[in-house]
Enzyme design. Structure first.
Site, PDB file in Angstrom:
ATOM      1  N   SER A 199       0.848  -1.185   0.000  1.00 38.62           N
ATOM      2  CA  SER A 199       0.000   0.000   0.000  1.00 38.62           C
ATOM      3  C   SER A 199       0.888   1.240   0.000  1.00 38.62           C
ATOM      4  CB  SER A 199      -0.847  -0.046   1.276  1.00 38.62           C
ATOM      5  OG  SER A 199      -1.930   0.808   1.171  1.00 38.62           O
ATOM      6  N   CYS A 325      -6.970   1.476  13.708  1.00 37.06           N
ATOM      7  CA  CYS A 325      -8.421   1.323  13.685  1.00 37.06           C
ATOM      8  C   CYS A 325      -8.970   1.086  15.078  1.00 37.06           C
ATOM      9  CB  CYS A 325      -8.813   0.176  12.749  1.00 37.06           C
ATOM     10  SG  CYS A 325      -7.648  -1.158  12.736  1.00 37.06           S
TER      11      CYS A 325
END
Ligand code: PLP
Length: 373
Positions: A199, A325
């Site tokens: 990513s 998260c």
């Protein structure tokens, strides 16, 4: 107020050269890469050059690189296609993988009744390689999904060893290299890995773009239908500027790797030293961790624990508790839950993750602020 960003495992600031590259592409390369005219072909050429650049740094073929929006998407796609198209009946993974992997597998379990085996880690975070050997001795069509560097602790799996075990047992090997690509050398020609995911935003590139490495001769089926882009594997008009930005970011990361790795390793050692002199009982979660991640357990009382991230945030300091998260949530990290005893899980653990943009002055300010909480 200062802004001190020590959360580089969550995402990284984009390098100025990468921004310049993307702006240049956005200004002049508006063609649709699928168009056959010159303006379209020019955009297509940017994509193919980016693919070659990435393949060069990772020592693989350009055809083995597939552009995709995020590593999460890539992991979903690869694991799903392995089950649906390669006849995989069993997935071996670990309890400390990223949720992109763990939740993809849960979905496959409920949809296809796929057998799943979870490897555990010990108190230092080391993977149970013995159990992997023993599981691989069963004759079941298997994909092993294990990460390279853990995003919460920085623990490093020996992917060469895992790959060799998989190769010998004729199992497929999917490796989440999100935290290591651009931060350590990877030679995909040598490493016995079938699938890798990355990513761009983790190596100072843009968000919403990543890539998968799919080893030659492994023919996956698409997850998204609608066009011929990316060999028909990932339909949809390509984000040309993001792809160009990602290739630039990867090139810069590898071109500056030696100096930046030294700098960041020193910074991490300095930070730990300062923390140890401020808090004699501070503990590091995990042993022999990656050079840009430091996960520490602080000897704080429960009252302080609840407010620690909030207090740091008020002082302009961005760090993370567990993974990004989960910050702010009261659930303990699923990774630390595997490694720490219950009483330690009640104490605050912080993930401090560095980049070459951080300085010792920032570390001093961070440690001083922690002392005053
Ligand atoms: N895997 C690991 C180890 C990560 O750290 C992350 C990002 O937090 C992901 C996967 C997901 O990456 P992306 O943000 O591209 O979906």
């Amino acid at each position: 107020m200062q802004n001190i960003y020590l959360d580089n495992a969550a995402t990284t600031p984009i390098r100025q050269e990468v921004i310049d590259e993307m702006v240049g592409v956005m200004q002049s390369e508006y063609g649709n890469p699928s168009s056959t005219h010159g303006i379209g072909r020019s955009s297509k050429a940017i994509i193919e050059t980016a693919r070659k650049t990435i393949a060069n740094y990772l020592h693989c073929n350009a055809q083995e690189i597939v552009f995709i929006s995020t590593a999460t998407e890539a992991t979903n796609w690869i694991l799903r296609s392995a089950v649906k198209d390669f006849g995989v009946k069993r997935i071996i993974t670990s309890k400390v993988e990223h949720h992109a992997t763990l939740y993809s597998i849960l979905a496959l379990q409920s949809e296809f009744g796929i057998q799943t085996e979870y490897l555990t880690v010990d108190a230092d975070g080391a993977l149970d390689y013995e159990r992997l050997v023993s599981l691989l001795s069963a004759e079941v069509k298997t994909i092993v999904s294990l990460m390279h560097v853990n995003n919460e602790t920085g623990l490093i799996n020996d992917i060469n060893r895992i790959g060799a075990m998989c190769h010998q047992a004729k199992a497929l090997f999917h490796c989440d290299t999100v935290q290591s690509i651009g931060k350590t050398e990877l030679d995909l020609q040598q490493l016995p890995i079938d699938f890798v995911v990355a990513s761009a935003h983790k190596f100072h590139g843009p968000k919403g773009i990543g890539f998968a490495f799919v080893r030659k001769n492994l023919v996956l089926q698409p997850m998204i239908f609608g066009g011929e882009q990316e060999k028909g594997w990932r339909a949809g008009t390509e984000a040309v500027h993001q792809i160009a930005g990602m290739a630039k970011a990867l090139a810069l990361s590898y071109d500056h790797l030696a100096e930046e790795r030294n700098y960041i390793s020193d910074l991490k050692a300095y930070c730990l030293k300062q923390l140890q002199s401020a808090f004699s009982e501070v503990k590091v979660n995990g042993k022999d961790t990656f050079y840009n991640i430091l996960n520490i357990l602080l000897p704080f009382s429960p009252e302080k624990t609840a407010m620690i991230l909030f207090n740091l945030d008020m002082k302009g300091i961005a760090v993370s508790r567990g993974s990004a998260c989960q910050s702010g949530s009261i659930k303990p990290s699923h990774v630390l839950a595997q490694m720490l005893p219950d009483e330690d899980l009640k104490k605050p653990s912080l993930r401090i993750s560095f980049s070459h943009y951080n300085t010792k002055e920032e570390i001093n300010y961070f440690v001083e602020t922690l002392k005053n909480i």
